[in-house]
Design a protein around this motif. Sequence first.
Motif, short mmCIF file in Angstrom:
data_model
loop_
_atom_site.label_atom_id
_atom_site.label_comp_id
_atom_site.label_asym_id
_atom_site.label_seq_id
_atom_site.Cartn_x
_atom_site.Cartn_y
_atom_site.Cartn_z
N THR A 27 22.24 112.88 3.96
CA THR A 27 22.49 112.12 5.18
C THR A 27 21.23 112.04 6.03
N GLN A 64 28.95 108.50 7.10
CA GLN A 64 29.79 109.40 6.31
C GLN A 64 31.20 109.47 6.88
N ASP A 110 26.67 106.10 2.97
CA ASP A 110 26.82 107.55 2.89
C ASP A 110 28.23 107.89 2.40
N GLY A 148 28.35 116.86 6.39
CA GLY A 148 29.75 116.51 6.14
C GLY A 148 30.47 117.51 5.25
MG LIG Z 1 26.05 113.96 4.43
#
Ligand SMILES: [Mg+2]
Lengths: 229, 225, 225, 377, 377
Positions: free
Chosen positions: D44, D88, D163, E141
Amino acid sequence: NAQSAVVAVSANFTDTAKELWALFEKETGHRVVLSFGSTGQLYAQISQGAPYDVFLAADDERTKTAIEAGFAVEGTEFTYATGRLVLYSSDPGFVTGEDTLRKGEFQRLAIANPTAAPYGAAAIETLKALGVYEALAPKIVQGVSITQVYQFVDTGNAEVGFVALSQINGREKGSSWLVPQNLHAPIAQNAVLLKHGEKNPVAREFLSFLRGEKARAVIEKFGYATGTP
Amino acid sequence: MVESIWSPVRLTLELAFVTTLLLLVVGTPIAWWLSRSRAPWKEAVASVVALPLVLPPTVLGFYLLILLGPNGPGGWIAGGFGLPSLAFTFPGLVIGSMVYSLPFMVQPLRNAFDAVGERPLEVAATLRASPWDAFWSVAVPLARPGFLSGIILTFAHTVGEFGVVLMIGGNIPGETKVLSVALFDYVETLQWREAHIIAGGMVVFSFAVILAMSLIERRMSRARG
Amino acid sequence: MVESIWSPVRLTLELAFVTTLLLLVVGTPIAWWLSRSRAPWKEAVASVVALPLVLPPTVLGFYLLILLGPNGPGGWIAGGFGLPSLAFTFPGLVIGSMVYSLPFMVQPLRNAFDAVGERPLEVAATLRASPWDAFWSVAVPLARPGFLSGIILTFAHTVGEFGVVLMIGGNIPGETKVLSVALFDYVETLQWREAHIIAGGMVVFSFAVILAMSLIERRMSRARG
Amino acid sequence: MSERVGGIVASFAGRLGAFTIDVAFEIPRRGITALFGPSGCGKTTILRCIAGLQRLEGRLQVDGEVWQDSARGIFLPPHKRPIGYVFQEASLFPHLSVRENLLYGARRSGTRSDGGRGFDDVVELLRLDALLERSPGTLSGGQRSRVAIGRALLSRPRLLLMDEPLTGLDLRAKEEILPYLAMLHREFSIPIVYVSHEIAEVAQLADHMLVVSDGKLVASGPTAATLERLDLGSVVDRFEAGVVLTCRVVEQLSAFRATRLDHRGQNLVVPEIQVPIGTEIRLRVRAREVSIATRRPEGISIRNALEGTVSEIVEEPDTAYAEVLVDVGGAKLRARLTRLAVHDLGLKPGQSVFALIKSVTLDGTPAQALATGVSGN
Amino acid sequence: MSERVGGIVASFAGRLGAFTIDVAFEIPRRGITALFGPSGCGKTTILRCIAGLQRLEGRLQVDGEVWQDSARGIFLPPHKRPIGYVFQEASLFPHLSVRENLLYGARRSGTRSDGGRGFDDVVELLRLDALLERSPGTLSGGQRSRVAIGRALLSRPRLLLMDEPLTGLDLRAKEEILPYLAMLHREFSIPIVYVSHEIAEVAQLADHMLVVSDGKLVASGPTAATLERLDLGSVVDRFEAGVVLTCRVVEQLSAFRATRLDHRGQNLVVPEIQVPIGTEIRLRVRAREVSIATRRPEGISIRNALEGTVSEIVEEPDTAYAEVLVDVGGAKLRARLTRLAVHDLGLKPGQSVFALIKSVTLDGTPAQALATGVSGN
Ligand SMILES: [Mg+2]
Ligand SMILES: Nc1ncnc2c1ncn2[C@@H]1O[C@H](COP(=O)(O)OP(=O)(O)OP(=O)(O)O)[C@@H](O)[C@H]1O
Ligand SMILES: Nc1ncnc2c1ncn2[C@@H]1O[C@H](COP(=O)(O)OP(=O)(O)OP(=O)(O)O)[C@@H](O)[C@H]1O
Ligand SMILES: [Mg+2]
């Protein structure tokens, strides 16, 4: 506008001033604008260039200061009314005379702020003259103006208080005692022509109107004494 | 009494409206800056914004009087319009009210902008929205509850505001005599019936305005909720 | 002047402190209810909360006098202490200040609670936290910016508050004579040097308090940011 | 949108708390690039650097334009970068309806109904018709993801950064969206950088791979070549390792909906691929789909048996498995067998064997067949 | 935590905007239940109803305790339900550190270090050691997902509700967490309701399945039986269809890390399963992993060939595929072949064939081998 003038009026004189204003306009056909406020506040405004032509103060101090500081025209000052102090209670029969103060059978005595309001100073003088100041001092509550004192008393938050005769004039309730004028220095309310109104004929006219018989009758009707200037 | 009351009413509404509007214009960028800046001294600025509240209104009014008066910057500006001073004029009243109500606009707005967070603005940037565009299309709509609070507090405070206005305005009918001052006059002269009527009117009217604004806001957010 | 000033200073701080504290206690549940309730009339309640602002302080003070007086509920309570009225007492001052500052506490808190949203409380519930527990452990910490705003606005407003206090205080030295009233006296009697000193002191002190609170809050949130 | 030399040349270095990132990579102009690596490795962060949302030291050049050059103080702000970014988390605008969300970027980049990326096409592809007037707060997780993808697609990106856009979507949605992405890239030559945890998705979609681990680039290159490397075992799940074979279409067996391919002289039959005879295509063969026979098997449903030579046998310690590399005309097929099978068949390097391929996946192009794995049974 | 009769008996009905949900289902006390269905079908809504976060009309009884009965006005508030809930979005408390997030539920339910669910175990399982003092805002995440799982596990749930907890996690993390969940359920008999889009995950983990489509229950029952039904094609990706075989462990081939199983008289060899001889286990065999031979193949790496009879051949219209059902001693194996292969081998119902199984997946238990698909090559 040469045909009108702005008069700064101490708030305690509001009712009287309004009747005077109506009378003046009817007689002369000139327009006068009244602006009310506490004397200190009006003075602060005058000192900052407020567009007032005439100043009706609630005392004789700030008119003098105004002349000394150059905001007012020398020689135009005079006492337009003398206040009468009254001991007042909203409870009929509560105030019977100076003995009410001597007995002190109340918890709170309201007076106006003695440093700012002449009625307050007069109240203190009266208490001292009667020799009850020491005893009553802890019961004193101060209102910022004489109006507030009346509110304190009228709402029953204070049982008694020193108010102006003009305030209870024509109100048919409660009980009161008119304080003899020898118990305190006179409560002189002075008027003065301000620099802003120096060249305003209406302003001068209003001042002379104020000295006239008709005006004095009105002023006395509202509970003030008028002396010869 | 009836005729004489309309002039203060008009003046009060005008003052509250103009003040609120101008404070929106002035307060929004300040609040945004406070929310986004990383300047180490920004909390000091935030604290200064709250300070007008600390002084009693008449005292604040007195200082404003000096600032607006012939010897202060206000007089200098007023000179441009051929006036000796900004005091005792409607613009002067507006300036005074704005200074005094500033914290009520800035505080809720800043909190609302803080709550929006970074992400929506990042998303907007990836969708080609310039910072200016994103501010209007994302930050402002998302901060709506803060705007509502700011507007309500400012509006109500300006309607009721008194000390500052009385000091700066000078109680001149039709020009600077707003409703709260008129009300003050009635109370001062012990005309309580009139005072009750005006106070009641102000309360009912303001209640209606505030309620309407809240309901519109909530309806708008429920449409999206 | 020096000795005489300390009593109003102490009283002012006491009043601001007690008022802010009690408003936290009173305002928090109101704000929470406004944020969570689905009652159709809750916006009406929210608008009522803002109304004390609409009345000029002296007028509000007048109505408070009636409420606190012998014929109002305040007198009834005061009767318990052998007094005719709550006016002219410190508790009376506190009540008056609270009424007048209520919107400053409730508005930011409500916005902050709104911004917390449902999710964190749902999560807390699935982790065995009772609504009460979740309120304290989740809603309150997440609403911290709102608490800060509420405290700052209330504190500053109470320090500067004047009309109401003047109206119901009775200016009794050591009991109800607060700094703003003292300051008013100086301005009223044209003692401007003294007025400047007090005003300056109030501004500087309040600035320091507000700045300190803000910095502590931001530091706390940065620790978690 | 003209075809220029360049693609993406990037290098970023910096710290986020205790995490250090230091990567330099190139992404070719044409193709889909997968950013692959374990959770928390920095994927990310890299995407955010490309988008300009995160400002680390470094350089970034896209199609010859310099978007960032810390040395020269150049930093193009994010809103001036013609990218589409799928975050994301869906990150929809809560104050806008689904339709307004979709149009937010479209309006700001002047999208009209131009082939394949018009509003209606995207709405149809992502099955958003019924949701257009809804508020994001009322959408399910998968519905939110779809809106976020649509919003990015409609912003006319010249570079698409995604993402993990397909997590939370069901297979059917994935199967509809993946070929669309491939088409986007092919028809509008929009390069796509695609973060994914799922090697199957990566293999199916990506032409290129960047493998990141703990803030460092550990491998990069064409997907096929990268997947061929054995030492990725720890990063790439071993079950999913495989190789890519380049074949040519030689015959369409329409009656069976099948296509016959040629791989260096040997035949393969796969489910129908509707492209002209002679087209070159790439097949991905996963190690777990390959069995070994020591002689050509008969009477068995596995149609594809490629003759080759065992070139290496790697036994995995502590497991039941061994990996056998078979050289088929130069290409190295990988077969994942049990050690028991290796033992029973007596497999040795140099031995001649048949690699039985149960199913293959088309790699990258052509799009029509991308949607599904393709069984060669 | 005593073993009681009951499990979950639930029925919910209501509307969310234009969406109507109306489901009634039972979930047995023992086992992991998968909630499966396309995006927006109502999975999250069902989970929220069970947790008490959404209040629809209905009834819910867990282990004999009535948690909700709208008819009788009973509704147990969520915080009194001993559940663990992993939300679809991680939903960490932003004002608490990772450690405090983990301990939030633990403190409120008196968790100590009791076998398998102690703080340290969970931290180790989810690799959270390095993150404990971090703020959720700084996590990636996948790291956030892991913390959310840990938080739910540490709250001592008697019922675990998980809404796609493993999306966004890499394979390695999945492979570590899945067996842990299986263990949780086995050792503490904590039932788990698990939302997933991935049939592979479902097949690997779940004993039971609820298949939901558009707010209605379209199928439910044991995973094996549910997957066997052909008519799920539209919901369950057809590639992933398969059956479950019940086998008995007969021999450990330790040298090859393999285990020999018996299925109704026939032998199967699979990678090592460390359970005593005689244990019954279930193998899931996916249709795509099965090939057909008309005679017993030799010299081929596929070790497992089960003899059986073709019972049915279903050709899929418009595709290259056909599904062949083979009766193996009563169990019906499914094989997915190309139609070309069916034609070439001349397959007919009634014909005797060998089903070649390339790899199998252990179904449900035992845990040790759950982590990975198990190749029978
Ligand atoms: Mg990520
Ligand atoms: N407030 C609402 N108004 C209208 N529709 C709603 C509302 N809340 C939920 N829905 C709809 O209910 C359906 C079920 O939502 P739910 O979140 O349960 O889906 P899901 O099965 O979990 O999907 P996903 O896999 O995408 O997370 C969705 O179609 C959603 O759009
Ligand atoms: N502000 C921060 N302070 C400390 N560490 C940070 C911060 N921001 C990010 N990190 C760390 O940087 C690493 C990279 O984060 P990033 O979000 O790029 O990972 P990722 O590869 O996208 O992972 P995932 O697949 O889980 O989303 C993570 O280990 C994260 O914990
Ligand atoms: Mg969901």
